[in-house]
Structures are given as C-alpha cells and as structure tokens.
Design an enzyme around this catalytic site. Structure first.
Site, PDB file in Angstrom:
ATOM      1  N   ASP A  79       0.977  -1.042  -0.175  1.00 66.29           N
ATOM      2  CA  ASP A  79       0.168   0.006  -0.021  1.00 66.29           C
ATOM      3  C   ASP A  79       0.826   1.071  -0.006  1.00 66.29           C
ATOM      4  OD1 ASP A  79       0.738  -0.707   2.575  1.00 66.29           O
ATOM      5  OD2 ASP A  79      -0.417   0.817   3.598  1.00 66.29           O
ATOM      6  N   GLU A 140       0.226  -1.345   5.653  1.00 69.23           N
ATOM      7  CA  GLU A 140       1.113  -0.855   6.544  1.00 69.23           C
ATOM      8  C   GLU A 140       0.938   0.645   7.109  1.00 69.23           C
ATOM      9  OE1 GLU A 140       5.008   0.938   7.765  1.00 69.23           O
ATOM     10  OE2 GLU A 140       3.707   1.470   5.946  1.00 69.23           O
ATOM     11  N   ASP A 164      12.308  -0.520   4.148  1.00 68.57           N
ATOM     12  CA  ASP A 164      11.283   0.563   4.038  1.00 68.57           C
ATOM     13  C   ASP A 164      11.732   1.778   4.906  1.00 68.57           C
ATOM     14  OD1 ASP A 164       8.627   1.601   3.790  1.00 68.57           O
ATOM     15  OD2 ASP A 164       7.861   0.572   5.312  1.00 68.57           O
ATOM     16  N   HIS A 345       5.749  10.683   1.755  1.00 70.23           N
ATOM     17  CA  HIS A 345       4.383  10.933   2.032  1.00 70.23           C
ATOM     18  C   HIS A 345       4.239  12.390   1.650  1.00 70.23           C
ATOM     19  CE1 HIS A 345       4.085   8.029   5.473  1.00 70.23           C
ATOM     20  NE2 HIS A 345       4.634   7.337   4.361  1.00 70.23           N
TER      21      HIS A 345
HETATM   22 ZN    ZN Z   1       6.564   2.655   3.906  1.00 67.55          ZN
HETATM   23 CA    CA Z   2       5.341   5.146   4.756  1.00 66.40          CA
END
Ligand code: ZN
Ligand code: CA
Length: 376
Positions: A79, A140, A164, A345
């Site tokens: 995701d 997540e 990540d 983000h």
């Molecule tokens: Zn991530």
């Molecule tokens: Ca993230």
C-alpha cells in the site's frame, strides 16, 4: 549484478498501479504470478478479514539450494500512503518522480521491486542460498495492520529484513520506538455564552489549559509526544460542552513512554478537576518497539553485505514504527534496510535509479552472506 532495466521496468509498473491501503489486490494479482513464474510458492493469508481490505498479505517461499543456511525473509508493503489514480511518472537525470500532483509510491514499491529483482537474480544466476521468504504486506500505512495480523504460522524464516526507510542505502535501522495513542473526551457543560456563561464549563478552555501545561514535541532523544487532532464546538454563543482530542507518545525506552503517557493523562485529569469538568482518557497500545545490537546475526549479515558492496554503512535509530516492529514482537529479529526513497509522504517523493539498483544488489549480497553462515 542485478538486471537494471528489468528492475526499473518493474518499479515503473508497480507505481503505475493505484494501491492505497485496503485496495492492494490489484497489485498482488500482478506480483503473485511473477513470483510463481520465478519458482516461488505463494500463499495469501486472510489478514484482510480483520483489516477490512480487499486482499491479505502475500507470503512467498523459495526453498534453499544449500544446507544449513539460516532461513531469512525480506519484507515490504504493497500500500501507499495516498491514492495515486492519475499518477504521471517523470524519469529525469536518473531520478524517478511524479509530476508533483501525487506521491510517487517509492514508499514502499522502491523496497519491493529491488527485493523481487534481487531474488530473480539469485535464481537466474544459480547463487547458493538458504530458504528465503518474502513477506509482502498490506495496509502498513494505516497502522502496520497487515504485519500485525499476518498469519504467523506461514513464517518459517528466523530473521528478516524490511526494506522501508530512506537512504543512504547500506545503512540499517536497529531500534524503533513503542507507540501509544490517547483518545481523550472532555465533558464540560453547555450554557448560553451571552446570557449566563457562568453556568457553563467550556471544554475548549479545559483542553487549552491542559495542552498548554503538557510536555509535548521532543521530550528527549528517544521520546516524543504530539497532539494530533482536536475537535469540538458548535457556535460562538454556546459554551462548548465537549471536545475530543487524539494524541500520541513514542519512546524507544518503555519506562520513559509510560512516564510520558501518565503525565499526559494526569494533566487532563488535573485541569478537568480545576474546571469542574470530566475527562475520559483511553490509552491504546499501537505497537512495541525493539532494539537490536550490532552483534545480532541479522544486523551482522546486513552490515557485512553492505561492506562487501562498498555501500555506506551505519546503524540508525528510527523515530517511527514499521512492519519490523511486529516481526520483532513475534520473536523474529528483524532490521530495516535503507532504500532510495526520498521525501516520502509528500508530492516531491522521488527515488534515484542507482539507489534501486544498490538495494537490489544489497538483497543479493545479504542472501550470499547468509548462505556463507552454512556450516559455521
Ligand atoms: Zn513504508
Ligand atoms: Ca510510509
């Protein structure tokens, strides 16, 4: 060496598919057959029955071709933090970015595509390896839900690597905080603000004084706290009877976290009492932190592999959680490997092609180093 063109093509294919949390199936349906055609056996668990998404986690397994190597896993999430239905991808000067109207989705497709390319390379070049699993998770970004509800019975690996976090590729996150959130409702008393304000108790004033008195922001090098959401009030002529707030606190030290959360609760309760108001505070435990050391096998293997490749090395502390928090809490030592994703983000999110390649080579090297453990 990994296949750079194939890797970039895979990454571009992945980011062109829209996969906000709970809507990952469209991409899982693309990735699973690729892994199966490479020779991995794939299972989808039923985490989505709990998380409410359209698909569970994908767990893929490649049996080892050498004896005695520790079974390891690589992990990343399907995701993205936002939907990207109309993503326009720009490739410029070796960097992949969006046109600025959406995120890119390098978080975490910039982790997943190097994992898949790395495994592809290992199979193609017949590189010795132990059992390898891929734990490819869903949802997540909305609270590590896929990892939290993954079918633990399907995990055979004894250590893992989550791709990540941001660069430099080669560095390793070895500790992350525990997080708790607070749901707070302040019950004041309504009154007409013009005719008889003295009969009311303003929940907004209670909230204001409590927040003002509270230690927030960076508490110390491993502890943070924040008021994230505040809602309340209907009209200027009503003394506000109710305010709802959501707060969080994190620390890599559980004693300090408990202190901070108690402090936040106490301040609300003290101030409510001063005003004659009532307050409900509900504390939610979000996830456990972890702390690995440089002598743990999982860290040694990742670090040795980075050294072998001449990548920058270093052990880092994280201020936020990742799927690794859950994998560690299941008793499987798991560190987080840096990838090339930058300004995640945000709509300026981007990733360098060279970093994608570095990550994929790192995956291959980790497998090689882990296989060298065989017979030791
Ligand atoms: Zn991530
Ligand atoms: Ca993230």
């Amino acid at each position: 060496m990994v296949n750079k063109e194939r890797l970039v093509e895979l990454f571009l294919e992945m980011i062109s598919v829209n996969t906000p949390a709970k809507q990952e199936k469209v991409l899982v349906d693309i990735i699973q057959p690729k892994l199966e055609s490479m020779g991995l056996s794939c299972v989808r668990d039923v985490a989505h029955l709990v998380t409410g998404g359209d698909c569970g986690n994908l767990i893929a397994t490649l049996p080892g071709n050498v004896e005695g190597a520790p079974p390891i896993f690589f992990s990343s999430h399907f995701d993205t933090v936002e939907a990207t239905p109309d993503i326009k991808i720009i490739v410029e000067d070796g960097v992949i970015k969006s046109d600025g109207t959406t995120i890119l989705g390098a978080d975490d497709k910039g982790g997943m595509s190097p994992i898949i390319e790395g495994i592809h390379t290992i199979i193609e070049q017949n590189i010795p390896h132990g059992d390898i699993q891929l734990l490819l998770t869903v949802s997540e970004e909305i609270g590590l839900l896929g990892a939290r509800y993954i079918d633990q019975g399907l995990i055979r690996a004894r250590m893992g690597f989550v791709l990540d976090t941001g660069p430099p590729v080669g560095t390793i996150v070895v500790t992350a905080p525990t997080q708790e959130t607070l749901d707070v409702t302040i019950h004041g008393k309504p009154a007409h603000a013009g005719f008889e304000p003295e009969k009311g108790i303003s929940a907004i004033q209670v909230a204001a004084r409590a927040i003002n008195r509270m230690k927030l922001g960076r508490i110390d090098h491993e502890t943070t706290a924040n008021v994230g959401i505040i809602n309340g009030g209907k009209a200027t002529n009503i003394v506000c009877p109710e305010v709802k707030l959501r707060l969080e606190a994190r620390s890599r030290n559980v004693t300090k976290l408990a202190h901070q959360v108690t402090h936040m609760r106490d301040v609300f309760e003290d101030v409510a009492e001063e005003f004659g108001a009532r307050v409900d505070v509900r504390v939610n435990h979000m996830y456990d932190g972890y702390r690995l050391s440089s002598t743990d096998d999982v860290v040694k293997i990742a670090n040795k592999a980075a050294e072998n490749l001449g990548l920058p090395t270093g052990l880092r502390e994280a201020g936020g959680g990742s799927d690794a928090n859950y994998f560690n809490s299941f008793g499987i030592p798991t560190c987080v490997l840096a990838t090339g994703m930058k300004q995640i983000h945000t709509h300026e999110e981007h990733i360098a092609i060279d970093d994608l390649v570095r990550s994929a080579n790192w995956v291959v090297e980790i497998v090689k180093v882990a296989a060298c453990e065989a017979g030791k």
